[in-house]
Design a protein around this motif. Structure first.
Motif, mmCIF file in Angstrom:
data_model
loop_
_atom_site.group_PDB
_atom_site.id
_atom_site.type_symbol
_atom_site.label_atom_id
_atom_site.label_comp_id
_atom_site.label_asym_id
_atom_site.label_seq_id
_atom_site.Cartn_x
_atom_site.Cartn_y
_atom_site.Cartn_z
ATOM 1 N N ALA A 47 0.590 -0.953 0.409
ATOM 2 C CA ALA A 47 -0.178 0.066 0.074
ATOM 3 C C ALA A 47 1.149 1.005 -0.268
ATOM 4 N N VAL A 48 1.944 1.234 0.228
ATOM 5 C CA VAL A 48 3.149 2.497 0.586
ATOM 6 C C VAL A 48 3.410 2.596 -0.422
ATOM 7 N N GLU A 49 3.738 1.614 -1.006
ATOM 8 C CA GLU A 49 5.233 1.644 -2.530
ATOM 9 C C GLU A 49 3.541 2.094 -4.173
ATOM 10 N N GLU A 50 2.344 1.573 -3.329
ATOM 11 C CA GLU A 50 1.345 2.154 -4.398
ATOM 12 C C GLU A 50 1.045 3.466 -3.967
ATOM 13 N N TRP A 51 1.364 4.065 -2.565
ATOM 14 C CA TRP A 51 1.543 5.568 -2.645
ATOM 15 C C TRP A 51 2.160 6.366 -3.326
ATOM 16 N N GLN A 52 3.336 5.699 -3.187
ATOM 17 C CA GLN A 52 4.448 6.200 -3.550
ATOM 18 C C GLN A 52 4.404 6.216 -5.503
ATOM 19 N N ARG A 53 4.043 5.511 -5.951
ATOM 20 C CA ARG A 53 4.338 5.349 -7.490
ATOM 21 C C ARG A 53 2.797 6.498 -7.818
ATOM 22 N N LYS A 54 1.844 6.677 -6.835
ATOM 23 C CA LYS A 54 0.671 7.567 -7.449
ATOM 24 C C LYS A 54 1.430 9.146 -7.306
ATOM 25 N N HIS A 55 1.891 9.002 -5.909
ATOM 26 C CA HIS A 55 2.308 9.713 -5.684
ATOM 27 C C HIS A 55 3.721 10.859 -6.914
ATOM 28 N N THR A 56 4.565 9.605 -7.429
ATOM 29 C CA THR A 56 5.295 10.354 -8.410
ATOM 30 C C THR A 56 4.648 10.227 -9.579
ATOM 31 N N GLN A 57 3.621 9.853 -9.633
ATOM 32 C CA GLN A 57 3.377 10.122 -10.732
ATOM 33 C C GLN A 57 2.497 11.471 -10.842
ATOM 34 N N GLU A 58 2.207 12.537 -10.014
ATOM 35 C CA GLU A 58 1.434 13.307 -10.106
ATOM 36 C C GLU A 58 2.743 14.603 -9.379
ATOM 37 N N THR A 59 3.402 14.063 -9.794
ATOM 38 C CA THR A 59 4.520 15.148 -8.627
ATOM 39 C C THR A 59 6.284 14.938 -9.667
ATOM 40 N N ARG A 60 6.650 13.798 -9.547
ATOM 41 C CA ARG A 60 7.289 13.264 -10.409
ATOM 42 C C ARG A 60 8.623 13.251 -9.500
ATOM 43 N N HIS A 61 8.405 13.647 -8.043
ATOM 44 C CA HIS A 61 8.712 13.361 -6.953
ATOM 45 C C HIS A 61 9.428 11.981 -7.586
ATOM 46 N N THR A 62 10.577 11.695 -6.277
ATOM 47 C CA THR A 62 11.286 10.643 -6.238
ATOM 48 C C THR A 62 11.788 9.784 -5.475
ATOM 49 N N CYS A 63 11.985 10.461 -4.021
ATOM 50 C CA CYS A 63 12.995 10.518 -3.243
ATOM 51 C C CYS A 63 12.379 10.524 -1.947
ATOM 52 N N TYR A 64 11.951 9.059 -1.119
ATOM 53 C CA TYR A 64 11.324 8.542 0.113
ATOM 54 C C TYR A 64 12.397 8.511 1.240
ATOM 55 N N ARG A 65 11.770 8.987 2.559
ATOM 56 C CA ARG A 65 11.890 8.036 3.411
ATOM 57 C C ARG A 65 11.297 7.223 4.366
ATOM 58 N N ARG A 66 11.363 5.934 4.225
ATOM 59 C CA ARG A 66 10.050 4.753 4.767
ATOM 60 C C ARG A 66 10.401 4.560 5.909
ATOM 61 N N ASP A 67 9.652 4.458 6.735
ATOM 62 C CA ASP A 67 9.996 4.093 7.763
ATOM 63 C C ASP A 67 9.141 2.644 8.651
ATOM 64 N N PHE A 68 9.689 2.257 9.205
ATOM 65 C CA PHE A 68 9.201 0.448 9.269
ATOM 66 C C PHE A 68 9.350 0.149 10.719
ATOM 67 N N ALA A 69 7.847 -0.081 11.613
ATOM 68 C CA ALA A 69 8.441 -0.503 12.934
ATOM 69 C C ALA A 69 6.911 -1.927 12.912
ATOM 70 N N ASP A 70 7.422 -2.638 13.559
ATOM 71 C CA ASP A 70 6.497 -3.830 14.438
ATOM 72 C C ASP A 70 7.191 -3.827 16.612
ATOM 73 N N TYR A 71 6.592 -4.691 16.312
ATOM 74 C CA TYR A 71 7.017 -5.174 17.658
ATOM 75 C C TYR A 71 7.367 -6.331 18.366
ATOM 76 N N ALA A 72 8.023 -6.127 19.651
ATOM 77 C CA ALA A 72 8.996 -8.117 19.284
ATOM 78 C C ALA A 72 8.248 -8.448 20.941
ATOM 79 N N VAL A 73 8.500 -9.757 21.148
ATOM 80 C CA VAL A 73 8.327 -10.446 22.566
ATOM 81 C C VAL A 73 9.395 -10.839 22.825
ATOM 82 N N MET A 74 10.050 -11.067 24.309
ATOM 83 C CA MET A 74 11.219 -11.860 24.321
ATOM 84 C C MET A 74 10.204 -13.267 24.756
#
Ligand SMILES: [Zn+2]
Length: 83
Positions: A47-74
């Motif tokens: 879904a994020v990649e799809e958003w990037q493709r759409k944004h690039t198509q609309e703006t020709r912007h090509t640089c993105y910062r990506r964040d990923f988060a998850d939860y871990a248990v011991m």
């Protein structure tokens, strides 16, 4: 200062299956100030990649910062319950 002795317990670190990972991207294109458009938090990287493709198509912007988060248990090894 007193020292405490801890018994070594070889925990396994696993992703928490009850909490969905979070994916997000922000457009950092721009010379003087960055665009700053954001995908918002998604639970599916596609879904994020799809958003990037759409944004690039609309703006020709090509640089993105990506964040990923998850939860871990011991997880303690078998036979060692957490007390
Ligand atoms: Zn942009």
């Amino acid at each position: 200062m007193s020292r405490r002795l801890f018994r070594y317990v070889p925990f396994t670190i696993v992703q928490d299956a009850t909490a969905e990972p979070e994916y997000e991207a922000r457009c950092v294109s721009g010379d003087e100030s960055e665009c700053g458009a954001e995908s918002g938090v998604r639970h599916d990287p596609a879904a994020v990649e799809e958003w990037q493709r759409k944004h690039t198509q609309e703006t020709r912007h090509t640089c993105y910062r990506r964040d990923f988060a998850d939860y871990a248990v011991m997880e303690p090894p078998d036979g060692l319950g957490v007390r």
